[in-house]
Design a protein around this motif. Structure first.
Motif, PDB file in Angstrom:
ATOM      1  N   ALA A 281       0.809  -1.219  -0.003  1.00 16.18           N
ATOM      2  CA  ALA A 281       0.028  -0.003  -0.052  1.00 16.18           C
ATOM      3  C   ALA A 281       1.016   1.130   0.203  1.00 16.18           C
ATOM      4  O   ALA A 281       0.665   2.127   0.871  1.00 16.18           O
ATOM      5  CB  ALA A 281      -1.086  -0.008   1.245  1.00 16.18           C
TER       6      ALA A 281
ATOM      7  N   ASP B   1       0.753   3.813  -1.953  1.00 16.53           N
ATOM      8  CA  ASP B   1       0.132   5.008  -2.149  1.00 16.53           C
ATOM      9  C   ASP B   1      -0.528   5.647  -0.721  1.00 16.53           C
ATOM     10  O   ASP B   1      -0.678   6.848  -0.664  1.00 16.53           O
ATOM     11  CB  ASP B   1      -1.084   4.744  -3.128  1.00 16.53           C
ATOM     12  CG  ASP B   1      -2.027   3.731  -2.493  1.00 16.53           C
ATOM     13  OD1 ASP B   1      -1.350   2.741  -1.810  1.00 16.53           O
ATOM     14  OD2 ASP B   1      -3.283   3.758  -2.627  1.00 16.53           O
ATOM     15  N   GLN B   2      -0.543   4.688   0.373  1.00 19.75           N
ATOM     16  CA  GLN B   2      -0.938   5.514   1.507  1.00 19.75           C
ATOM     17  C   GLN B   2       0.250   5.984   2.471  1.00 19.75           C
ATOM     18  O   GLN B   2      -0.024   6.643   3.492  1.00 19.75           O
ATOM     19  CB  GLN B   2      -1.478   4.245   2.211  1.00 19.75           C
ATOM     20  CG  GLN B   2      -2.736   3.542   1.768  1.00 19.75           C
ATOM     21  CD  GLN B   2      -4.009   4.392   1.619  1.00 19.75           C
ATOM     22  OE1 GLN B   2      -4.085   5.371   2.538  1.00 19.75           O
ATOM     23  NE2 GLN B   2      -4.792   4.085   0.828  1.00 19.75           N
ATOM     24  N   TRP B   3       1.486   5.652   2.110  1.00 24.30           N
ATOM     25  CA  TRP B   3       2.778   6.215   2.710  1.00 24.30           C
ATOM     26  C   TRP B   3       2.715   7.793   3.187  1.00 24.30           C
ATOM     27  O   TRP B   3       2.902   7.938   4.284  1.00 24.30           O
ATOM     28  CB  TRP B   3       3.910   5.603   2.148  1.00 24.30           C
ATOM     29  CG  TRP B   3       4.068   4.042   2.171  1.00 24.30           C
ATOM     30  CD1 TRP B   3       3.229   3.148   2.613  1.00 24.30           C
ATOM     31  CD2 TRP B   3       5.194   3.234   1.753  1.00 24.30           C
ATOM     32  NE1 TRP B   3       3.733   1.916   2.688  1.00 24.30           N
ATOM     33  CE2 TRP B   3       5.003   2.000   1.916  1.00 24.30           C
ATOM     34  CE3 TRP B   3       6.588   3.821   1.312  1.00 24.30           C
ATOM     35  CZ2 TRP B   3       5.979   1.038   1.804  1.00 24.30           C
ATOM     36  CZ3 TRP B   3       7.365   2.776   0.641  1.00 24.30           C
ATOM     37  CH2 TRP B   3       7.208   1.438   1.165  1.00 24.30           C
TER      38      TRP B   3
ATOM     39  N   GLN C 223       0.253   9.650   3.163  1.00 22.42           N
ATOM     40  CA  GLN C 223      -0.804  10.121   4.224  1.00 22.42           C
ATOM     41  C   GLN C 223      -0.357   9.851   5.662  1.00 22.42           C
ATOM     42  O   GLN C 223      -0.651  10.586   6.660  1.00 22.42           O
ATOM     43  CB  GLN C 223      -2.215   9.347   3.883  1.00 22.42           C
ATOM     44  CG  GLN C 223      -3.277   9.797   4.718  1.00 22.42           C
ATOM     45  CD  GLN C 223      -4.557   9.073   4.426  1.00 22.42           C
ATOM     46  OE1 GLN C 223      -4.611   8.088   3.510  1.00 22.42           O
ATOM     47  NE2 GLN C 223      -5.682   9.339   5.150  1.00 22.42           N
ATOM     48  N   ILE C 224       0.146   8.468   5.738  1.00 22.86           N
ATOM     49  CA  ILE C 224       0.430   7.974   7.074  1.00 22.86           C
ATOM     50  C   ILE C 224       1.641   9.008   7.837  1.00 22.86           C
ATOM     51  O   ILE C 224       1.402   9.273   8.751  1.00 22.86           O
ATOM     52  CB  ILE C 224       0.920   6.689   7.066  1.00 22.86           C
ATOM     53  CG1 ILE C 224      -0.073   5.718   6.735  1.00 22.86           C
ATOM     54  CG2 ILE C 224       1.660   6.217   8.434  1.00 22.86           C
ATOM     55  CD1 ILE C 224       0.340   4.064   6.388  1.00 22.86           C
TER      56      ILE C 224
ATOM     57  N   LEU D 287      -6.034   4.938   9.582  1.00 24.45           N
ATOM     58  CA  LEU D 287      -5.070   4.647   8.573  1.00 24.45           C
ATOM     59  C   LEU D 287      -4.835   3.167   8.581  1.00 24.45           C
ATOM     60  O   LEU D 287      -4.508   2.440   9.578  1.00 24.45           O
ATOM     61  CB  LEU D 287      -3.802   5.492   8.901  1.00 24.45           C
ATOM     62  CG  LEU D 287      -3.923   7.016   9.101  1.00 24.45           C
ATOM     63  CD1 LEU D 287      -2.485   7.554   9.343  1.00 24.45           C
ATOM     64  CD2 LEU D 287      -4.130   7.698   7.660  1.00 24.45           C
ATOM     65  N   PRO D 288      -4.881   2.532   7.253  1.00 25.44           N
ATOM     66  CA  PRO D 288      -4.333   1.205   6.947  1.00 25.44           C
ATOM     67  C   PRO D 288      -2.910   0.745   7.489  1.00 25.44           C
ATOM     68  O   PRO D 288      -2.008   1.587   7.151  1.00 25.44           O
ATOM     69  CB  PRO D 288      -4.323   0.987   5.275  1.00 25.44           C
ATOM     70  CG  PRO D 288      -4.162   2.349   4.933  1.00 25.44           C
ATOM     71  CD  PRO D 288      -4.783   3.337   5.969  1.00 25.44           C
TER      72      PRO D 288
END
Length: 577
Positions: free
Chosen positions: A90, A92-94, A96-97, A140-141
């Motif tokens: 994931a 693409d989530q980095w 945001q985290i 957040l995932p």
């Protein structure tokens, strides 16, 4: 017409049929057994794939001073963690985290890639519950939270060397936190939960084991006296341009350590820029030659021998004494060529003390010092505490006997010195030292005859109050007793002493009529006004002793009489108490 093979061999058919029947029966029985009789087997395997035990953190025990004031408390914090394997899919989530955590995106991505083969990685530790919930609330995932506890020290740098601190995992690493780890540490509990194959929480099942908090620990420290000692010691270092210092106060009757201050110090709540030198509890770790502060102990040995009485005279003229190639000198000019024993202490005569030591022998002085705890383990169990060295010789030569009598050739700590003075103040009865509050006064052991100890109390009172005494140690309204000392600092790595490097000391107790507290002040390398103990350390003793006696509500024993008050009023002098 051909016959069937089964008809030709009927027994073979029956065997196969019987085996099939047995197999079906065995399978049917196993199914019944697993679902009805031995159902725990399937349950255990199912639980192994979904049931997990999450630790329930246990907070450490509260540390308080003797009056219940908190010195160390545990506060809840949130720790954020992730599974790097899950996050690798994931990317693409980095960003945001990283943004939610306030981290640099590039540094965050690099950490994830470095730990790609792991299943656990801390993201951030020690967040307040509000900060942690703010991040977890974004759902957040791959970001999860753990409840933990973190130590907070309300008194900060004032009690840092005594209380110590814990590490990031809440284990004691210094001071009382380390020495009482088993007492303070709690026992974590367990909570049973159900998780899916991705590690996500499905259901909170039950508490398998409750957490047990650590036990409360009440120290002997009086926070009021600790603040007083900390303030005056810090001011003394600034006024005298000193490198370091220590101050210890002990209850004479119970052996409790009421205050233990060291400079430089540090803030245990913020150790980012901590210097290792600031962490040292110098009162227990630093060893030094005590100089003239041990002359009262040597004098006690002389009185105990029966060969000397306070009124006996010793010739000290011309202020020096030659022993082979070694010359003993008196630092200051004495008030006359002949001194009695009290005069030797008042004038701090090395020559007079040496002559007495030659008469009673080095072994007698060694035994008295050992009985008073010099160079011995205090039994406090404090981490890193030094024992020092009290030399004992098969043959006591004159040079060794003389130097020991006036405080050279041995090494001790400040806590040992204050214990020795507390024993003198307690009429010769040695009481074990304690860092925890004592509810019952211990028995103690009579290590010096009571009459000798009482005589020394009077002599040390004269050391402070006589015309040539250490007047800077005087306390208005109280009689106090004590002795100053000045010792050269030994060189590190080479023989001899460091040039122009001294320790200034003062040790004493009060009030003299009924001693309650003993105190030692050590100032390391004063560099401004001077370096003599009576000039540098005595004023600190006087200020702290004055404040301590008042804070402890100890009745003054040196109030001016009505005639003195009338005379002071007539002369325009206010009677200051």
């Amino acid at each position: 017409m051909m016959k069937l093979e089964g008809a030709l061999y009927p027994w073979r058919f029956r065997i196969v049929l019987g085996l099939l029947t047995l197999m079906v029966g065995a399978i049917s029985w196993r199914i019944v057994d697993l679902h009805v009789i031995d159902h725990d087997f399937l349950k255990a395997h199912g639980d192994a794939r979904s049931v997990r035990h999450i630790p329930i953190p246990a907070h450490r025990g509260l540390i308080t001073d003797r009056n219940g004031e908190p010195l160390a408390v545990s506060t809840p914090v949130t720790t954020l963690w992730t599974n790097p394997k899950d996050l690798m899919g994931a990317r693409d989530q980095w960003p945001q985290i990283a943004q939610s955590l306030g981290l640099d995106p590039k540094a965050f991505a690099q950490r994830i890639e470095q730990n790609a083969n792991r299943e656990f990685m801390y993201l951030m530790r020690g967040l307040t519950p509000e900060q942690g919930q703010a991040v977890l609330g974004n759902k957040l995932p791959g970001v999860y939270g753990i409840e933990e506890f973190r130590r907070f020290y309300p008194a900060g740098e004032v009690t840092a060397h005594v209380v110590g601190f814990t590490d990031v995992d809440d284990r004691g690493r210094e001071g009382v936190e380390l020495s009482f780890e088993e007492w303070l540490a709690g026992v974590p509990g367990k909570r049973q939960v159900l998780k899916d194959r991705r590690g996500r929480l499905i259901k909170d099942v039950q508490v398998a084991r409750n957490a047990k908090p650590g036990k409360t620990l009440a120290l002997s420290i009086d926070l009021r006296l600790q603040y007083l000692a900390h303030r005056e010691l810090r001011n003394a270092l600034v006024e005298n341009g000193a490198k370091a210092g220590s101050l210890v106060i002990v209850d004479v009757k119970t052996g409790e350590v009421l205050a233990m201050a060291n400079q430089p110090t540090y803030n245990p709540n913020n150790r980012r820029n901590l210097q290792p030198a600031a962490m040292r509890n110098r009162a227990m770790i630093d060893v030094f030659e005590p100089g003239s502060t041990v002359k009262p102990i040597s004098m006690s040995a002389a009185l105990q021998s029966g060969r000397w009485k306070p009124e006996n005279k010793v010739e000290v003229y011309p202020g020096s004494l030659q022993i082979g190639r070694y010359t003993i000198k008196d630092v200051s000019r004495t008030e006359g060529p002949v001194l009695d024993l009290t005069g030797i202490l008042i004038n701090s005569s090395n020559v007079g003390m040496s002559k007495i030591a030659f008469d009673i022998g080095g072994e007698a002085i060694y035994d008295t010092m050992r009985n008073l705890g010099l160079g011995q383990d205090t039994g406090l169990g404090f981490p890193g505490e030094r024992v020092g060295n009290l030399p004992n010789h098969r043959e006591w030569r004159k040079a060794e006997t003389a130097t020991l009598s006036y405080g050279y050739g041995l090494s001790i700590t400040a806590i040992q010195l204050v214990h020795a003075y507390a024993t003198l103040a307690n009429n010769g009865k040695a009481v074990p030292l304690s860092m925890t509050r004592v509810d019952t006064i211990p028995e103690g052991a009579q290590v010096i005859p009571e009459d000798v100890a009482r005589t020394m109390q009077g002599m040390l009172q004269q050391v402070v109050e006589a015309p040539r005494g250490v007047f800077r140690a005087q306390v208005p309204g109280y009689h106090v007793s004590g002795k100053s000392g000045t010792a050269r600092k030994a060189s590190v790595g080479t023989k001899g002493y460091t040039q122009n490097a001294y320790r200034s000391l003062f040790a004493g107790f009060g009030p003299s009529s009924n001693p309650r507290i003993a105190m030692v002040v050590v100032i390391d390398e004063p560099s401004k006004a001077g370096y003599f103990g009576g000039l540098v350390s005595a004023p600190v003793f006087g200020k702290v002793m004055a404040g301590a006696l008042r804070l402890m509500n100890i009745v003054p024993d040196n109030l001016p009489t009505e005639e003195q008050q009338t005379a002071n009023a007539a002369n325009g002098k206010g009677g200051r108490i």
